[in-house]
Design an enzyme around this catalytic site. Sequence first.
Site, PDB file in Angstrom:
ATOM      1  N   SER A 144       0.841  -1.191   0.000  1.00 28.74           N
ATOM      2  CA  SER A 144       0.000   0.000   0.000  1.00 28.74           C
ATOM      3  C   SER A 144       0.885   1.253   0.000  1.00 28.74           C
ATOM      4  O   SER A 144       1.831   1.332  -0.787  1.00 28.74           O
ATOM      5  CB  SER A 144      -0.925  -0.054   1.223  1.00 28.74           C
ATOM      6  OG  SER A 144      -2.008   0.817   1.077  1.00 28.74           O
ATOM      7  N   ASP A 201      -8.301  -5.725  -5.788  1.00 29.46           N
ATOM      8  CA  ASP A 201      -7.933  -4.588  -4.940  1.00 29.46           C
ATOM      9  C   ASP A 201      -8.232  -3.278  -5.650  1.00 29.46           C
ATOM     10  O   ASP A 201      -7.691  -3.018  -6.725  1.00 29.46           O
ATOM     11  CB  ASP A 201      -6.434  -4.681  -4.629  1.00 29.46           C
ATOM     12  CG  ASP A 201      -5.957  -3.547  -3.750  1.00 29.46           C
ATOM     13  OD1 ASP A 201      -6.803  -2.852  -3.150  1.00 29.46           O
ATOM     14  OD2 ASP A 201      -4.720  -3.356  -3.669  1.00 29.46           O
ATOM     15  N   HIS A 210      -5.966  -6.558  -1.404  1.00 30.28           N
ATOM     16  CA  HIS A 210      -4.883  -5.625  -1.075  1.00 30.28           C
ATOM     17  C   HIS A 210      -3.657  -6.368  -0.531  1.00 30.28           C
ATOM     18  O   HIS A 210      -3.732  -7.018   0.496  1.00 30.28           O
ATOM     19  CB  HIS A 210      -5.416  -4.619  -0.045  1.00 30.28           C
ATOM     20  CG  HIS A 210      -4.689  -3.305  -0.028  1.00 30.28           C
ATOM     21  ND1 HIS A 210      -4.239  -2.670  -1.156  1.00 30.28           N
ATOM     22  CD2 HIS A 210      -4.332  -2.500   1.015  1.00 30.28           C
ATOM     23  CE1 HIS A 210      -3.647  -1.532  -0.823  1.00 30.28           C
ATOM     24  NE2 HIS A 210      -3.689  -1.411   0.483  1.00 30.28           N
TER      25      HIS A 210
END
Lengths: 441, 441
Positions: free
Chosen positions: B123, B375, B400
């Site tokens: 991320s 995601d 994710h």
Amino acid sequence: VDHFGFNTDKTFKQRYLIADKHWKKDGGSILFYTGNEGDITWFCNNTGFMWDMAEELKAMLVFAEHRYYGESLPFGANSFKDSTHLNFLTSEQALADFAKLIKHLKRTVPGAKNQPVIALGGSYGGMLAAWFRMKYPHMVVGALASSAPIWQFEDLVPCGVFMEIVTADFRKSGPNCSESIRRSWDAIRRLTSTGPGLHWLSEALRLCSPLTNSQDVEHLKDWITETWVNLAMVDYPYESNFLQPLPAWPIKVVCQYLKNPNVSDPQLLENIFQALNVYYNYSGQVKCLNMSETATRSLGSLGWSYQACTEMVMPFCTNGIDDMFEPHSWNLKEFSDDCFKQWGVRPRPSWITTMYGGKNISSHTNIIFSNGDLDPWSGGGVTENVTDTLVAITIPEGAHHLDLRANNAFDPTSVLLARSLEVRYMKQWIKNFYASLRKKH
Amino acid sequence: VDHFGFNTDKTFKQRYLIADKHWKKDGGSILFYTGNEGDITWFCNNTGFMWDMAEELKAMLVFAEHRYYGESLPFGANSFKDSTHLNFLTSEQALADFAKLIKHLKRTVPGAKNQPVIALGGSYGGMLAAWFRMKYPHMVVGALASSAPIWQFEDLVPCGVFMEIVTADFRKSGPNCSESIRRSWDAIRRLTSTGPGLHWLSEALRLCSPLTNSQDVEHLKDWITETWVNLAMVDYPYESNFLQPLPAWPIKVVCQYLKNPNVSDPQLLENIFQALNVYYNYSGQVKCLNMSETATRSLGSLGWSYQACTEMVMPFCTNGIDDMFEPHSWNLKEFSDDCFKQWGVRPRPSWITTMYGGKNISSHTNIIFSNGDLDPWSGGGVTENVTDTLVAITIPEGAHHLDLRANNAFDPTSVLLARSLEVRYMKQWIKNFYASLRKKH
């Protein structure tokens, strides 16, 4: 003013110069001078190489002034007031200024958008050009870093190398020249040990302000030392006016006066005066020698002093054996204390290598490091190829970024070769840029 | 505290975790997690992939906490006090922290000095890993940037792509699922147009604080929206506890309750409640749903809100057609004003692309960009190879940064393949590092 923090949204006007006489929107390029510690008009006028190759590269020339120099003062007259106002004088902020300026030009100058940009610079400006390519490779296809001592930090090179090169320049420029200078320090010490001696020396050297105490004598020696260093930097093969107006091969001229080291102290210092006079009074108009100035006022010595006290911590030393100076070891503690006294800041000597990689730069591409063997800064420069695309060009007869200067009838062949090689690399970068642009469409 | 200014010499304690069980001084490596917006122990516990490959890579594991998160607070309890204290919360400062930490470890841990370091992150941590390799290639031989939306800025990707992926996840996870959600917004509007309706809905959704006005209703819709977004992020193939404790394939479970969009408004909202309850009450222990929390407290939502208001300006939008949400255009002016109100700062939306290159990153090397098709952040990620050494790995069944999680019996083949490819690249980087080290000696 602050690219790296959001607490202030203050802006300032950055000066830049543009020449587009030879620029072609079709297949052209942008040569971007990453300005260093001085007035940008002065760098512009001393970077004839860019003007000389503009037509061949169909190039727009851009000269960007470094913040805190020339007219690009973030806080106007208060810019040097204190460490709060000086807080934004760093190489990182300067590089970010350049990035934003290039973006601005690409957005606002019709035809500039899809053109390759090449960074060029000399000395600290050369370091910035190299670092700009390293940190913002999306902004420039390559960089010419001329006389850029990117390794003059920490222990990447021996601290004595700089002064050894200065010494070699004098040794090569006339018989006994460096030896005369080596002996001058003791002569000064002996002469200034008495009041009448101080007075005599002040007269002999035609100093504007007479020497009155031992602190003045230290200052005198520093000033003379800096003079020899500056001469080594601008030992150009033709009459020039960079740091000062000077004859061709000025060290040779200086050494005419320093042929005999075996003379009395007063005679030696008279000779030293003649030598200094070459540097400070080539015009013959100067009435007395002013110890508070050693070079053109176009250089921002105040700003550089701050930068040297923060990021640009360059260890220098002498031992009196491999060089012609009095022995001085590098004392970080003392240096740091002086910085704190003068600016209220302390240097971070290992920051530059953390940020810019020190000797570990091989993953970068398209940087030319050019150095002149006469230039003391070549000691901290990249003088051997790092990879196929991080290349070194050395100019045996070159002083400080001679290759960036305009073509001259007295240029040695080595600098002509260097320039032509540099142009060839740049043309290749430009060609590759357009080839990959075509591939995308 | 401030790597980019010298006015303050203030320091702070940065937390980092080290595991050296499988580390070998001979031929080993260092896997360095570039911590993101949360408590580092939480990331450490949710990055099983590093633990799983430690033995194979003879690796020391390092998890570095991002400044202003977890316990790494530059000004302790005052760190979020105002924009002056927050001024040093930027990605550039965080990357510099990582660089200094690596230098520190190499200097102080015997045997670490001549070992290759690889940056890893997910991320925002994945963006940092990629950017770290871009800006400090002398520090790391490569980077694994998992689910790193480095292109979710300016107009690099359409602002609607994020919510379209969220919608697709729900569309694929059960019949009429996304359609039920699409219709829920109008149902909420109709139901909450009266006082009794507000009361009824508060009860139906078991809200801890009842809805009292139209502002609460807007908040409710934002909260529900965020819930669907979070579910899309953590739609993992097995029971997990990342943002919340959840069953395997949680969206499928949610969609069990949303099969029929053609029901009355109250019935539709009862179904929505059941769906929300999957996310907020998988344990069955929760007495009421709390609109002020949507995810684990290990995430530093305050710090991220500031970062989103300064550097990390990510434009999002919906049109209600290609996605299941109410139409919202991206309004920078409004966003900026809100930021100014909340933090006293204004965003600089084009800074990140100026700094990190936007789509023009092809001169960098050795970065793996991995993305899961489930995601929503993959919309702003690098999902196609940029060059031979800037490679994209996509995981069709991945949410994710699934690849960063520990091996699991329910892992789909695609993530096993992704991980094994990632390990292969890393081994190659390590091998190349040692080969060039040998060449030097």
